[in-house]
Motif scaffolding. Sequence first.
Motif, PDB file in Angstrom:
ATOM      1  N   MET A   1     -20.170 -26.872 -32.327  1.00 17.95           N
ATOM      2  CA  MET A   1     -21.588 -26.713 -32.613  1.00 17.95           C
ATOM      3  C   MET A   1     -22.152 -25.698 -31.654  1.00 17.95           C
ATOM      4  O   MET A   1     -21.712 -25.569 -30.528  1.00 17.95           O
ATOM      5  CB  MET A   1     -22.280 -28.064 -32.455  1.00 17.95           C
ATOM      6  N   ILE A   2     -23.132 -24.935 -32.089  1.00 19.71           N
ATOM      7  CA  ILE A   2     -23.646 -23.862 -31.278  1.00 19.71           C
ATOM      8  C   ILE A   2     -25.134 -24.005 -31.104  1.00 19.71           C
ATOM      9  O   ILE A   2     -25.799 -24.739 -31.821  1.00 19.71           O
ATOM     10  CB  ILE A   2     -23.335 -22.502 -31.940  1.00 19.71           C
TER      11      ILE A   2
ATOM     12  N   ASN B   1     -11.130 -31.644 -32.777  1.00 19.79           N
ATOM     13  CA  ASN B   1     -12.398 -31.789 -33.475  1.00 19.79           C
ATOM     14  C   ASN B   1     -13.406 -32.334 -32.469  1.00 19.79           C
ATOM     15  O   ASN B   1     -13.201 -32.222 -31.261  1.00 19.79           O
ATOM     16  CB  ASN B   1     -12.256 -32.677 -34.719  1.00 19.79           C
ATOM     17  N   ALA B   2     -14.488 -32.920 -32.933  1.00 17.42           N
ATOM     18  CA  ALA B   2     -15.553 -33.326 -32.027  1.00 17.42           C
ATOM     19  C   ALA B   2     -15.133 -34.456 -31.075  1.00 17.42           C
ATOM     20  O   ALA B   2     -14.256 -35.264 -31.388  1.00 17.42           O
ATOM     21  CB  ALA B   2     -16.779 -33.763 -32.825  1.00 17.42           C
TER      22      ALA B   2
ATOM     23  N   ILE C   1     -21.103 -25.501 -37.656  1.00 19.55           N
ATOM     24  CA  ILE C   1     -19.772 -26.091 -37.655  1.00 19.55           C
ATOM     25  C   ILE C   1     -18.774 -25.006 -38.066  1.00 19.55           C
ATOM     26  O   ILE C   1     -18.885 -24.450 -39.160  1.00 19.55           O
ATOM     27  CB  ILE C   1     -19.682 -27.290 -38.619  1.00 19.55           C
ATOM     28  N   TRP C   2     -17.843 -24.706 -37.197  1.00 17.80           N
ATOM     29  CA  TRP C   2     -16.914 -23.594 -37.406  1.00 17.80           C
ATOM     30  C   TRP C   2     -15.472 -24.014 -37.161  1.00 17.80           C
ATOM     31  O   TRP C   2     -15.204 -25.001 -36.481  1.00 17.80           O
ATOM     32  CB  TRP C   2     -17.198 -22.463 -36.405  1.00 17.80           C
TER      33      TRP C   2
ATOM     34  N   GLY D   1     -18.532 -30.346 -32.583  1.00 18.95           N
ATOM     35  CA  GLY D   1     -18.501 -30.712 -33.999  1.00 18.95           C
ATOM     36  C   GLY D   1     -17.558 -29.844 -34.791  1.00 18.95           C
ATOM     37  O   GLY D   1     -17.249 -30.134 -35.948  1.00 18.95           O
ATOM     38  N   CYS D   2     -17.108 -28.757 -34.170  1.00 11.59           N
ATOM     39  CA  CYS D   2     -16.237 -27.789 -34.834  1.00 11.59           C
ATOM     40  C   CYS D   2     -14.789 -28.266 -34.873  1.00 11.59           C
ATOM     41  O   CYS D   2     -14.447 -29.323 -34.358  1.00 11.59           O
ATOM     42  CB  CYS D   2     -16.300 -26.445 -34.112  1.00 11.59           C
TER      43      CYS D   2
END
Length: 248
Positions: A1-2, A110-111, A202-203, A214-215
């Motif tokens: 997440m950014i 992942n997160a 989300i990337w 969250g990516c």
Amino acid sequence: MINRRTAVALLASPLLLTGCGGGAAVTPRRTSAARPAPTPTATPSPEVSAQAAPRRIPGLGPKRTAAIPGRSRQAVVVTGRGRNSPRSTVVLYQRTDLGWEAGASWPAHNALRGWSDHHTAGDLRSPLGVYTLTDAGGLLPDPGTRLPYTRSGGFTSPGTGFEGEPLAGSFDYVVAINYNRRTGTSPLDWTRPRGAGRGGGIWFHVDHGGPTHGCVSIARAHMKDLLRTLDPDRHPVVVMGYADWLAG
């Protein structure tokens, strides 16, 4: 997440279908009561079997399989170790006339807190679901992707991760996952169709050695492979979640 200042990213080797051919017909024994010889049953060839039952993606249940659009010929499957685990694996599948063929399995993060079916901003969970993949970018030049690619200094990633690891280089290459974002735009576009409270940014991005906000993150070499393999003409999607959920 950014956030607004820092934006927070499988080559297929086909599985071979094998099968056994039918054996020679057996000559019936003569008995006191003559009986007609049995008719040999032909064993279907592998090609016929494949046409009757196309290969499915292992681990995906009927709900997740049905959620993949019919026109999609590429599916990146992210399989988490558990609902609350930050570790997962990534495999890129290509759909052919015989079904789905898998590439290599890549370790991923992942997160931090695992997965959520109702992702919200700051929950430190990755969103479960099936999402299209249409846009890419990064701090470094385009490595040869067919996706639209935005190179920008906005992909700078300062600071450290949850385990104290440096984040520098994490956004050298990214692929936007189309959760709560406007498709067809740079991954840095902050439009949130579901509202800011439902999170975003989300990337897929370069792994920094620890959990994400969250990516989904994979090794740098694997990110470059992913970027070079994804083809917008094949309408790629990501299917992401922990194993039990994917099996639903």
